[in-house]
Write a protein that holds these residues in place. Structure first.
Motif, PDB file in Angstrom:
ATOM      1  N   PRO A 169       0.927  -0.770   0.327  1.00 53.83           N
ATOM      2  CA  PRO A 169      -0.083   0.019   0.382  1.00 53.83           C
ATOM      3  C   PRO A 169       0.684   1.272  -0.255  1.00 53.83           C
ATOM      4  O   PRO A 169       0.967   2.446  -0.025  1.00 53.83           O
ATOM      5  N   ALA A 170       2.008   0.678   0.199  1.00 54.37           N
ATOM      6  CA  ALA A 170       2.934   2.358   0.277  1.00 54.37           C
ATOM      7  C   ALA A 170       3.118   3.562  -1.288  1.00 54.37           C
ATOM      8  O   ALA A 170       3.672   4.007  -0.352  1.00 54.37           O
ATOM      9  N   VAL A 171       2.774   2.799  -2.284  1.00 54.08           N
ATOM     10  CA  VAL A 171       3.117   3.504  -3.278  1.00 54.08           C
ATOM     11  C   VAL A 171       4.336   3.680  -3.873  1.00 54.08           C
ATOM     12  O   VAL A 171       4.450   5.038  -4.643  1.00 54.08           O
ATOM     13  N   ARG A 172       5.152   3.192  -3.574  1.00 60.11           N
ATOM     14  CA  ARG A 172       6.740   3.163  -3.632  1.00 60.11           C
ATOM     15  C   ARG A 172       7.360   3.183  -4.769  1.00 60.11           C
ATOM     16  O   ARG A 172       6.795   2.061  -5.220  1.00 60.11           O
ATOM     17  N   VAL A 173       8.181   3.686  -5.473  1.00 59.03           N
ATOM     18  CA  VAL A 173       8.429   3.230  -7.054  1.00 59.03           C
ATOM     19  C   VAL A 173       9.665   2.265  -7.214  1.00 59.03           C
ATOM     20  O   VAL A 173      10.561   2.843  -6.646  1.00 59.03           O
ATOM     21  N   LEU A 216       2.733  -5.451  13.447  1.00 60.54           N
ATOM     22  CA  LEU A 216       3.028  -3.998  12.772  1.00 60.54           C
ATOM     23  C   LEU A 216       3.874  -3.219  11.998  1.00 60.54           C
ATOM     24  O   LEU A 216       4.026  -3.391  11.448  1.00 60.54           O
ATOM     25  N   ARG A 217       4.994  -2.792  13.058  1.00 60.57           N
ATOM     26  CA  ARG A 217       6.200  -1.947  12.463  1.00 60.57           C
ATOM     27  C   ARG A 217       6.863  -2.663  11.682  1.00 60.57           C
ATOM     28  O   ARG A 217       7.831  -2.582  10.629  1.00 60.57           O
ATOM     29  N   ASP A 218       6.616  -4.810  12.877  1.00 61.19           N
ATOM     30  CA  ASP A 218       7.671  -5.038  12.282  1.00 61.19           C
ATOM     31  C   ASP A 218       7.421  -5.628  10.432  1.00 61.19           C
ATOM     32  O   ASP A 218       8.596  -5.791   9.385  1.00 61.19           O
ATOM     33  N   ALA A 219       6.275  -5.647  10.269  1.00 57.19           N
ATOM     34  CA  ALA A 219       5.368  -5.880   9.001  1.00 57.19           C
ATOM     35  C   ALA A 219       5.781  -4.595   8.013  1.00 57.19           C
ATOM     36  O   ALA A 219       5.152  -4.887   6.802  1.00 57.19           O
ATOM     37  N   GLY A 220       6.644  -3.421   8.107  1.00 60.60           N
ATOM     38  CA  GLY A 220       6.346  -2.668   7.435  1.00 60.60           C
ATOM     39  C   GLY A 220       5.289  -1.701   7.442  1.00 60.60           C
ATOM     40  O   GLY A 220       5.422  -0.958   6.388  1.00 60.60           O
ATOM     41  N   ILE A 221       4.390  -1.214   8.170  1.00 60.53           N
ATOM     42  CA  ILE A 221       3.133  -0.855   8.298  1.00 60.53           C
ATOM     43  C   ILE A 221       2.846   0.389   9.066  1.00 60.53           C
ATOM     44  O   ILE A 221       3.554  -0.158  10.618  1.00 60.53           O
ATOM     45  N   ASP A 222       3.231   1.192   9.387  1.00 58.14           N
ATOM     46  CA  ASP A 222       2.529   1.714  10.462  1.00 58.14           C
ATOM     47  C   ASP A 222       1.757   2.544  10.346  1.00 58.14           C
ATOM     48  O   ASP A 222       0.684   2.034  10.052  1.00 58.14           O
ATOM     49  N   PRO A 223       0.812   1.626  12.209  1.00 64.64           N
ATOM     50  CA  PRO A 223      -0.307   1.653  12.425  1.00 64.64           C
ATOM     51  C   PRO A 223      -1.450   2.979  12.198  1.00 64.64           C
ATOM     52  O   PRO A 223      -1.799   2.761  12.719  1.00 64.64           O
ATOM     53  N   SER A 224      -0.147   4.179  11.923  1.00 67.40           N
ATOM     54  CA  SER A 224      -1.708   5.510  11.664  1.00 67.40           C
ATOM     55  C   SER A 224      -1.690   4.664  10.018  1.00 67.40           C
ATOM     56  O   SER A 224      -2.690   5.620   9.655  1.00 67.40           O
TER      57      SER A 224
END
Ligand SMILES: *Cc1c(COP(=O)(O)O)cnc(C)c1O
Length: 430
Positions: free
Chosen positions: A159-163, A394-402
Protein backbone atom coordinates in the motif's frame (compact mmCIF):
# COMPACT_ATOMS: atom_id res chain seq x y z
CA UNK A 1 -2.06 3.48 -41.22
CA UNK A 2 1.58 4.57 -40.89
CA UNK A 3 1.21 6.30 -37.54
CA UNK A 4 2.20 4.28 -34.45
CA UNK A 5 -1.02 3.90 -32.47
CA UNK A 6 -1.20 5.57 -29.09
CA UNK A 7 -2.07 3.63 -25.97
CA UNK A 8 -5.69 4.85 -25.83
CA UNK A 9 -6.42 3.65 -29.36
CA UNK A 10 -4.87 0.30 -28.49
CA UNK A 11 -7.14 0.04 -25.43
CA UNK A 12 -10.13 0.22 -27.79
CA UNK A 13 -8.91 -1.86 -30.73
CA UNK A 14 -6.16 -4.39 -29.91
CA UNK A 15 -6.79 -8.10 -29.58
CA UNK A 16 -10.06 -8.29 -31.48
CA UNK A 17 -10.65 -7.21 -35.06
CA UNK A 18 -14.04 -8.45 -36.29
CA UNK A 19 -14.33 -9.66 -39.86
CA UNK A 20 -17.15 -8.94 -42.25
CA UNK A 21 -20.52 -9.32 -40.52
CA UNK A 22 -19.00 -10.39 -37.21
CA UNK A 23 -19.97 -8.92 -33.82
CA UNK A 24 -18.58 -5.42 -33.22
CA UNK A 25 -18.12 -6.16 -29.53
CA UNK A 26 -15.84 -9.02 -28.52
CA UNK A 27 -18.10 -12.05 -28.04
CA UNK A 28 -18.15 -14.27 -24.94
CA UNK A 29 -17.41 -17.86 -25.89
CA UNK A 30 -19.28 -19.39 -22.98
CA UNK A 31 -18.34 -22.97 -23.78
CA UNK A 32 -16.28 -25.46 -21.80
CA UNK A 33 -15.38 -27.61 -24.80
CA UNK A 34 -14.81 -27.44 -28.54
CA UNK A 35 -15.85 -29.87 -31.27
CA UNK A 36 -13.55 -31.56 -33.82
CA UNK A 37 -14.33 -33.46 -37.01
CA UNK A 38 -11.88 -36.31 -36.52
CA UNK A 39 -9.84 -37.99 -33.84
CA UNK A 40 -6.50 -37.00 -35.34
CA UNK A 41 -7.30 -33.27 -35.24
CA UNK A 42 -8.05 -33.59 -31.53
CA UNK A 43 -4.94 -35.70 -30.90
CA UNK A 44 -2.66 -33.10 -32.48
CA UNK A 45 -3.99 -30.48 -30.06
CA UNK A 46 -3.12 -32.67 -27.08
CA UNK A 47 0.40 -33.13 -28.45
CA UNK A 48 0.70 -29.31 -28.73
CA UNK A 49 1.34 -29.97 -32.44
CA UNK A 50 -1.54 -27.74 -33.57
CA UNK A 51 -2.79 -24.56 -31.92
CA UNK A 52 -6.46 -24.61 -31.04
CA UNK A 53 -9.03 -24.96 -28.33
CA UNK A 54 -10.07 -28.15 -26.62
CA UNK A 55 -11.02 -27.34 -23.06
CA UNK A 56 -11.58 -23.95 -21.40
CA UNK A 57 -9.44 -24.86 -18.36
CA UNK A 58 -6.44 -24.46 -20.70
CA UNK A 59 -7.58 -21.88 -23.19
CA UNK A 60 -10.71 -20.06 -24.30
CA UNK A 61 -11.09 -17.68 -27.27
CA UNK A 62 -12.52 -14.80 -25.19
CA UNK A 63 -9.74 -15.10 -22.63
CA UNK A 64 -7.16 -15.17 -25.40
CA UNK A 65 -8.53 -12.05 -27.09
CA UNK A 66 -8.47 -10.14 -23.81
CA UNK A 67 -4.97 -11.44 -23.01
CA UNK A 68 -3.87 -10.33 -26.50
CA UNK A 69 -5.25 -6.82 -25.88
CA UNK A 70 -3.39 -6.53 -22.57
CA UNK A 71 -0.26 -8.03 -24.18
CA UNK A 72 -0.36 -5.39 -26.93
CA UNK A 73 -0.76 -2.62 -24.33
CA UNK A 74 2.28 -3.86 -22.39
CA UNK A 75 4.28 -4.39 -25.60
CA UNK A 76 4.77 -8.13 -24.98
CA UNK A 77 4.78 -11.21 -27.21
CA UNK A 78 2.38 -13.52 -25.33
CA UNK A 79 -0.04 -13.33 -22.43
CA UNK A 80 -2.53 -15.32 -20.43
CA UNK A 81 -5.36 -14.58 -18.02
CA UNK A 82 -5.65 -16.20 -14.60
CA UNK A 83 -8.48 -16.43 -12.08
CA UNK A 84 -6.92 -13.79 -9.78
CA UNK A 85 -3.86 -11.64 -9.26
CA UNK A 86 -2.68 -14.16 -6.66
CA UNK A 87 -2.80 -16.93 -9.28
CA UNK A 88 -0.90 -14.69 -11.73
CA UNK A 89 1.98 -14.07 -9.31
CA UNK A 90 2.01 -17.72 -8.25
CA UNK A 91 2.19 -18.99 -11.84
CA UNK A 92 4.64 -16.29 -12.97
CA UNK A 93 7.19 -17.39 -10.36
CA UNK A 94 6.43 -21.10 -10.06
CA UNK A 95 6.76 -21.51 -13.84
CA UNK A 96 10.55 -21.07 -13.46
CA UNK A 97 11.25 -21.49 -9.73
CA UNK A 98 10.45 -24.74 -7.88
CA UNK A 99 11.47 -26.79 -4.85
CA UNK A 100 15.15 -26.27 -4.07
CA UNK A 101 15.31 -22.93 -5.89
CA UNK A 102 15.70 -19.41 -4.53
CA UNK A 103 14.18 -16.06 -5.51
CA UNK A 104 14.55 -12.42 -4.48
CA UNK A 105 11.59 -10.11 -3.90
CA UNK A 106 11.26 -6.53 -2.77
CA UNK A 107 9.89 -6.39 0.79
CA UNK A 108 7.18 -3.73 0.59
CA UNK A 109 4.82 -5.69 -1.67
CA UNK A 110 1.08 -6.41 -1.45
CA UNK A 111 0.27 -8.45 1.69
CA UNK A 112 -1.27 -11.34 -0.25
CA UNK A 113 1.84 -11.71 -2.40
CA UNK A 114 4.06 -11.42 0.66
CA UNK A 115 2.19 -14.32 2.30
CA UNK A 116 2.38 -16.36 -0.90
CA UNK A 117 6.17 -15.96 -1.00
CA UNK A 118 6.93 -15.96 2.70
CA UNK A 119 4.62 -18.78 3.87
CA UNK A 120 3.40 -20.93 0.98
CA UNK A 121 6.53 -20.81 -1.19
CA UNK A 122 8.66 -21.76 1.81
CA UNK A 123 6.36 -24.74 2.46
CA UNK A 124 6.87 -25.74 -1.16
CA UNK A 125 10.65 -25.64 -0.70
CA UNK A 126 11.30 -22.32 -2.42
CA UNK A 127 13.66 -20.04 -0.52
CA UNK A 128 12.79 -16.33 -0.73
CA UNK A 129 14.96 -13.36 0.24
CA UNK A 130 13.21 -10.01 0.74
CA UNK A 131 15.08 -6.80 0.07
CA UNK A 132 14.40 -3.10 0.65
CA UNK A 133 13.83 -1.70 -2.84
CA UNK A 134 15.99 1.32 -2.02
CA UNK A 135 19.01 -0.99 -1.63
CA UNK A 136 22.18 -0.29 -3.60
CA UNK A 137 23.18 -2.46 -6.57
CA UNK A 138 25.98 -3.93 -4.42
CA UNK A 139 23.51 -4.92 -1.70
CA UNK A 140 21.21 -6.51 -4.28
CA UNK A 141 24.13 -8.30 -5.94
CA UNK A 142 25.15 -9.85 -2.63
CA UNK A 143 21.77 -11.62 -2.27
CA UNK A 144 22.16 -13.89 -5.31
CA UNK A 145 22.88 -17.59 -4.86
CA UNK A 146 23.74 -20.22 -7.48
CA UNK A 147 20.08 -21.40 -7.35
CA UNK A 148 18.47 -17.95 -7.65
CA UNK A 149 15.89 -18.05 -10.47
CA UNK A 150 14.16 -14.68 -10.52
CA UNK A 151 13.75 -11.21 -9.04
CA UNK A 152 10.28 -9.81 -8.23
CA UNK A 153 8.97 -6.30 -7.50
CA UNK A 154 5.92 -4.03 -7.89
CA UNK A 155 6.10 -0.97 -10.19
CA UNK A 156 4.08 0.96 -7.60
CA UNK A 157 3.94 -0.93 -4.33
CA UNK A 158 0.72 -1.66 -2.47
CA UNK A 159 0.00 0.00 0.00
CA UNK A 160 2.90 2.50 0.31
CA UNK A 161 2.97 3.47 -3.44
CA UNK A 162 6.80 3.36 -3.64
CA UNK A 163 8.25 3.41 -7.17
CA UNK A 164 10.44 0.49 -8.24
CA UNK A 165 13.71 1.46 -9.95
CA UNK A 166 13.02 -1.06 -12.71
CA UNK A 167 16.28 -0.41 -14.58
CA UNK A 168 18.36 -1.03 -11.47
CA UNK A 169 16.58 -4.30 -10.69
CA UNK A 170 16.66 -5.46 -14.32
CA UNK A 171 20.38 -4.70 -14.64
CA UNK A 172 21.31 -6.73 -11.57
CA UNK A 173 18.92 -9.61 -12.38
CA UNK A 174 20.30 -9.87 -15.93
CA UNK A 175 23.91 -9.78 -14.68
CA UNK A 176 23.03 -12.97 -12.78
CA UNK A 177 21.23 -14.58 -15.74
CA UNK A 178 17.71 -14.39 -14.31
CA UNK A 179 14.56 -12.45 -15.33
CA UNK A 180 12.87 -9.55 -13.55
CA UNK A 181 9.14 -10.06 -12.91
CA UNK A 182 7.18 -6.86 -12.21
CA UNK A 183 3.64 -6.63 -10.83
CA UNK A 184 2.26 -3.66 -12.79
CA UNK A 185 -1.21 -3.62 -11.17
CA UNK A 186 -1.33 -0.02 -9.95
CA UNK A 187 0.07 1.91 -12.95
CA UNK A 188 -1.47 -0.40 -15.60
CA UNK A 189 0.23 -0.23 -19.03
CA UNK A 190 -1.44 3.16 -19.55
CA UNK A 191 0.91 4.81 -17.02
CA UNK A 192 3.98 2.55 -17.14
CA UNK A 193 5.21 -0.20 -19.45
CA UNK A 194 7.92 -2.02 -17.47
CA UNK A 195 9.25 -3.83 -20.59
CA UNK A 196 10.51 -0.46 -21.89
CA UNK A 197 12.83 -0.35 -18.85
CA UNK A 198 14.11 -3.93 -19.01
CA UNK A 199 11.54 -5.97 -17.05
CA UNK A 200 11.04 -9.42 -18.62
CA UNK A 201 7.63 -10.51 -17.35
CA UNK A 202 4.71 -8.43 -16.11
CA UNK A 203 1.84 -9.57 -13.89
CA UNK A 204 -1.47 -7.94 -13.02
CA UNK A 205 -4.28 -8.16 -10.56
CA UNK A 206 -6.88 -7.14 -13.15
CA UNK A 207 -9.32 -6.98 -10.22
CA UNK A 208 -8.08 -3.42 -9.72
CA UNK A 209 -8.03 -0.66 -12.36
CA UNK A 210 -8.29 -2.91 -15.41
CA UNK A 211 -11.69 -4.23 -14.42
CA UNK A 212 -12.13 -0.93 -12.64
CA UNK A 213 -15.80 -1.34 -11.75
CA UNK A 214 -15.55 -3.75 -8.84
CA UNK A 215 -17.13 -6.66 -10.73
CA UNK A 216 -14.52 -9.36 -11.41
CA UNK A 217 -11.54 -10.89 -9.64
CA UNK A 218 -8.85 -11.72 -12.20
CA UNK A 219 -5.18 -11.69 -13.12
CA UNK A 220 -2.82 -11.77 -16.07
CA UNK A 221 0.76 -12.64 -17.00
CA UNK A 222 2.50 -11.04 -19.99
CA UNK A 223 5.90 -12.06 -21.37
CA UNK A 224 8.13 -9.53 -23.15
CA UNK A 225 9.80 -12.37 -25.06
CA UNK A 226 13.14 -10.68 -24.34
CA UNK A 227 14.66 -13.06 -21.81
CA UNK A 228 16.97 -15.62 -23.43
CA UNK A 229 16.14 -18.80 -21.49
CA UNK A 230 18.32 -20.91 -23.73
CA UNK A 231 21.38 -18.81 -22.87
CA UNK A 232 20.86 -19.88 -19.24
CA UNK A 233 19.50 -23.36 -19.98
CA UNK A 234 21.09 -24.89 -16.86
CA UNK A 235 19.03 -22.56 -14.65
CA UNK A 236 15.73 -23.19 -16.44
CA UNK A 237 15.45 -26.92 -17.17
CA UNK A 238 11.64 -26.71 -17.16
CA UNK A 239 11.80 -24.56 -20.29
CA UNK A 240 14.94 -25.88 -21.96
CA UNK A 241 14.76 -29.65 -21.33
CA UNK A 242 12.19 -32.21 -22.57
CA UNK A 243 8.77 -32.24 -20.89
CA UNK A 244 7.82 -35.91 -20.36
CA UNK A 245 4.14 -34.95 -19.99
CA UNK A 246 4.15 -33.83 -23.66
CA UNK A 247 6.21 -36.63 -25.25
CA UNK A 248 9.52 -34.94 -24.53
CA UNK A 249 8.79 -31.62 -26.21
CA UNK A 250 11.19 -28.74 -25.37
CA UNK A 251 9.34 -25.43 -24.91
CA UNK A 252 12.15 -23.11 -26.03
CA UNK A 253 12.76 -25.17 -29.18
CA UNK A 254 9.14 -25.57 -30.13
CA UNK A 255 7.65 -22.21 -29.11
CA UNK A 256 10.56 -19.73 -29.22
CA UNK A 257 9.51 -16.43 -27.70
CA UNK A 258 6.19 -17.90 -26.53
CA UNK A 259 7.92 -20.68 -24.54
CA UNK A 260 7.31 -19.24 -21.08
CA UNK A 261 3.58 -18.54 -21.54
CA UNK A 262 3.00 -21.82 -23.40
CA UNK A 263 4.57 -23.75 -20.53
CA UNK A 264 2.50 -21.84 -17.95
CA UNK A 265 -0.68 -22.60 -19.89
CA UNK A 266 -0.03 -26.20 -20.82
CA UNK A 267 1.50 -27.32 -17.50
CA UNK A 268 0.41 -25.00 -14.69
CA UNK A 269 -3.08 -24.19 -15.94
CA UNK A 270 -3.58 -27.84 -16.84
CA UNK A 271 -2.59 -28.97 -13.34
CA UNK A 272 -3.69 -26.11 -11.06
CA UNK A 273 -6.72 -24.95 -13.03
CA UNK A 274 -6.79 -21.28 -12.01
CA UNK A 275 -8.57 -20.22 -15.21
CA UNK A 276 -10.56 -17.01 -15.53
CA UNK A 277 -14.18 -17.48 -16.55
CA UNK A 278 -14.90 -16.16 -20.07
CA UNK A 279 -17.68 -14.02 -18.57
CA UNK A 280 -15.15 -12.27 -16.31
CA UNK A 281 -12.78 -11.89 -19.26
CA UNK A 282 -15.59 -10.14 -21.12
CA UNK A 283 -15.99 -7.67 -18.22
CA UNK A 284 -12.24 -7.11 -18.26
CA UNK A 285 -12.44 -6.25 -21.91
CA UNK A 286 -15.05 -3.58 -21.18
CA UNK A 287 -12.71 -2.22 -18.51
CA UNK A 288 -9.76 -2.18 -20.91
CA UNK A 289 -11.73 -0.18 -23.45
CA UNK A 290 -11.95 2.81 -21.07
CA UNK A 291 -8.75 2.21 -19.11
CA UNK A 292 -6.88 5.16 -20.62
CA UNK A 293 -9.67 7.59 -19.73
CA UNK A 294 -10.01 6.30 -16.21
CA UNK A 295 -6.26 6.19 -15.49
CA UNK A 296 -5.91 9.84 -16.57
CA UNK A 297 -8.82 10.82 -14.34
CA UNK A 298 -7.76 8.94 -11.18
CA UNK A 299 -4.18 10.15 -11.58
CA UNK A 300 -5.23 13.79 -11.94
CA UNK A 301 -7.69 13.58 -9.04
CA UNK A 302 -5.21 11.59 -6.97
CA UNK A 303 -2.66 14.38 -7.28
CA UNK A 304 -5.21 17.05 -6.28
CA UNK A 305 -6.33 15.07 -3.21
CA UNK A 306 -2.71 14.33 -2.25
CA UNK A 307 -1.87 18.04 -2.48
CA UNK A 308 -4.88 18.85 -0.30
CA UNK A 309 -3.88 16.26 2.33
CA UNK A 310 -0.27 17.40 2.23
CA UNK A 311 -1.29 20.95 3.15
CA UNK A 312 -3.80 19.95 5.86
CA UNK A 313 -2.67 20.73 9.44
CA UNK A 314 -4.02 17.43 10.86
CA UNK A 315 -2.23 15.22 8.31
CA UNK A 316 0.99 13.90 9.85
CA UNK A 317 2.58 12.41 6.72
CA UNK A 318 1.66 11.34 3.18
CA UNK A 319 3.22 9.09 0.54
CA UNK A 320 2.27 9.88 -3.06
CA UNK A 321 5.09 9.87 -5.61
CA UNK A 322 3.43 12.59 -7.70
CA UNK A 323 4.11 15.12 -4.92
CA UNK A 324 7.26 17.12 -5.59
CA UNK A 325 8.75 16.57 -2.15
CA UNK A 326 7.99 12.83 -2.06
CA UNK A 327 11.22 10.81 -1.75
CA UNK A 328 10.25 8.86 -4.91
CA UNK A 329 9.35 11.92 -7.01
CA UNK A 330 12.44 11.61 -9.24
CA UNK A 331 11.71 7.91 -9.85
CA UNK A 332 8.07 8.75 -10.62
CA UNK A 333 9.17 11.39 -13.14
CA UNK A 334 11.18 8.73 -14.93
CA UNK A 335 8.83 5.72 -14.75
CA UNK A 336 5.40 7.39 -14.41
CA UNK A 337 5.71 10.75 -16.17
CA UNK A 338 1.99 10.86 -17.04
CA UNK A 339 0.63 10.26 -13.56
CA UNK A 340 0.89 7.98 -10.55
CA UNK A 341 -2.62 6.46 -10.29
CA UNK A 342 -5.14 7.29 -7.58
CA UNK A 343 -3.71 5.44 -4.58
CA UNK A 344 -1.92 7.12 -1.67
CA UNK A 345 -0.98 6.30 1.89
CA UNK A 346 -1.11 8.80 4.75
CA UNK A 347 -1.27 9.14 8.50
CA UNK A 348 -3.20 11.59 10.68
CA UNK A 349 -2.07 13.28 13.85
CA UNK A 350 -3.85 12.14 17.00
CA UNK A 351 -4.61 8.53 17.86
CA UNK A 352 -6.60 5.58 16.67
CA UNK A 353 -9.91 7.10 17.85
CA UNK A 354 -9.29 10.07 15.53
CA UNK A 355 -8.51 7.80 12.57
CA UNK A 356 -11.70 5.85 13.16
CA UNK A 357 -13.83 8.96 13.59
CA UNK A 358 -12.32 10.29 10.34
CA UNK A 359 -13.18 7.15 8.36
CA UNK A 360 -16.65 6.87 9.90
CA UNK A 361 -17.38 10.52 9.00
CA UNK A 362 -16.62 10.09 5.28
CA UNK A 363 -19.72 10.14 3.09
CA UNK A 364 -18.48 9.63 -0.48
CA UNK A 365 -15.29 7.73 0.31
CA UNK A 366 -16.31 4.30 1.58
CA UNK A 367 -14.57 1.82 3.88
CA UNK A 368 -13.62 -1.19 1.75
CA UNK A 369 -11.02 -3.95 1.49
CA UNK A 370 -10.47 -2.83 -2.05
CA UNK A 371 -8.41 -0.37 -3.98
CA UNK A 372 -8.07 1.04 -7.46
CA UNK A 373 -11.54 1.09 -8.96
CA UNK A 374 -14.24 3.63 -9.79
CA UNK A 375 -15.35 4.15 -6.18
CA UNK A 376 -13.13 6.11 -3.83
CA UNK A 377 -12.35 3.98 -0.83
CA UNK A 378 -10.22 3.86 2.29
CA UNK A 379 -8.67 1.15 4.43
CA UNK A 380 -6.82 1.31 7.75
CA UNK A 381 -4.75 -1.91 7.91
CA UNK A 382 -4.31 -1.66 11.69
CA UNK A 383 -8.11 -1.66 12.17
CA UNK A 384 -9.04 -3.88 9.23
CA UNK A 385 -6.82 -6.28 7.24
CA UNK A 386 -4.09 -6.53 9.92
CA UNK A 387 -6.21 -6.02 13.06
CA UNK A 388 -4.84 -9.13 14.79
CA UNK A 389 -1.37 -7.52 14.92
CA UNK A 390 -0.04 -5.29 17.71
CA UNK A 391 1.47 -1.90 16.79
CA UNK A 392 4.92 -3.44 17.18
CA UNK A 393 4.08 -6.39 14.92
CA UNK A 394 2.67 -3.92 12.39
CA UNK A 395 5.93 -1.97 12.36
CA UNK A 396 7.86 -5.23 11.94
CA UNK A 397 5.69 -5.96 8.90
CA UNK A 398 6.62 -2.55 7.53
CA UNK A 399 3.19 -1.00 8.18
CA UNK A 400 2.98 2.20 10.17
CA UNK A 401 0.06 1.76 12.64
CA UNK A 402 -1.33 5.12 11.49
CA UNK A 403 -1.20 4.21 7.76
CA UNK A 404 -4.46 4.66 5.88
CA UNK A 405 -4.64 3.68 2.24
CA UNK A 406 -6.84 5.99 0.20
CA UNK A 407 -7.86 5.11 -3.33
CA UNK A 408 -9.33 7.86 -5.45
CA UNK A 409 -12.03 6.82 -7.91
CA UNK A 410 -13.95 8.54 -10.66
CA UNK A 411 -15.99 10.99 -8.58
CA UNK A 412 -15.40 14.72 -9.02
CA UNK A 413 -12.21 15.67 -7.18
CA UNK A 414 -13.73 18.80 -5.60
CA UNK A 415 -16.54 16.69 -4.14
CA UNK A 416 -13.97 14.26 -2.74
CA UNK A 417 -11.84 17.03 -1.23
CA UNK A 418 -14.95 18.51 0.42
CA UNK A 419 -15.87 15.09 1.84
CA UNK A 420 -12.36 14.48 3.18
CA UNK A 421 -12.10 18.01 4.56
CA UNK A 422 -15.39 17.73 6.48
CA UNK A 423 -14.47 14.29 7.83
CA UNK A 424 -11.11 15.65 9.04
CA UNK A 425 -12.90 18.50 10.84
CA UNK A 426 -15.17 15.94 12.46
CA UNK A 427 -12.32 13.62 13.42
CA UNK A 428 -10.69 16.26 15.57
CA UNK A 429 -13.65 18.27 16.87
CA UNK A 430 -16.92 16.28 16.73
C1 LIG B 1 -4.72 -7.02 -5.21
C2 LIG B 1 -3.33 -7.24 -5.63
C3 LIG B 1 -2.85 -8.53 -5.91
C4 LIG B 1 -3.71 -9.77 -5.75
O1 LIG B 1 -4.72 -9.76 -6.69
P1 LIG B 1 -6.15 -10.51 -6.52
O2 LIG B 1 -6.79 -10.24 -7.81
O3 LIG B 1 -6.82 -9.89 -5.34
O4 LIG B 1 -5.85 -11.96 -6.30
C5 LIG B 1 -1.55 -8.66 -6.36
N1 LIG B 1 -0.75 -7.59 -6.50
C6 LIG B 1 -1.17 -6.33 -6.21
C7 LIG B 1 -0.23 -5.19 -6.40
C8 LIG B 1 -2.47 -6.11 -5.77
O5 LIG B 1 -2.87 -4.86 -5.50
Amino acid sequence: MSRKLSIGTKCVHEGYKPGNGEPRQMPIVQSTTFKYDDSDAMGRLFDLEDAGYFYTRLQNPTNDMVAARLCALEGGVAGMLTSSGQAANFFACFNICTAGDHMISTAGIYGGTFNLFNATFRKMGIDVTFVDQNCSEEELNALFKPNTKLVFGETLSNPAVRVLDIEKFARVAHAHGVPLIVDNTFPTPVKCRPFEFGADIVTHSTTKYIDGHGTSVGGAIIDSGNFDWQAHADKFPGLCEPDPTYHGLVYTEKFGKAAYITKATSQLMRDYGAIQSPQNAFYLNLGLQTLHLRMDRVSASGLKVAQFLKSHPMVDWILYPGLEDDSDYALAQKYLPDGCCGVMAFGLKGGRENFIRFMDSLKLVTIETHVADCYSCILHPASHTHRQLTDEQLRDAGIDPSLMRLSIGLEDSQDLIADISEALDCAFSC
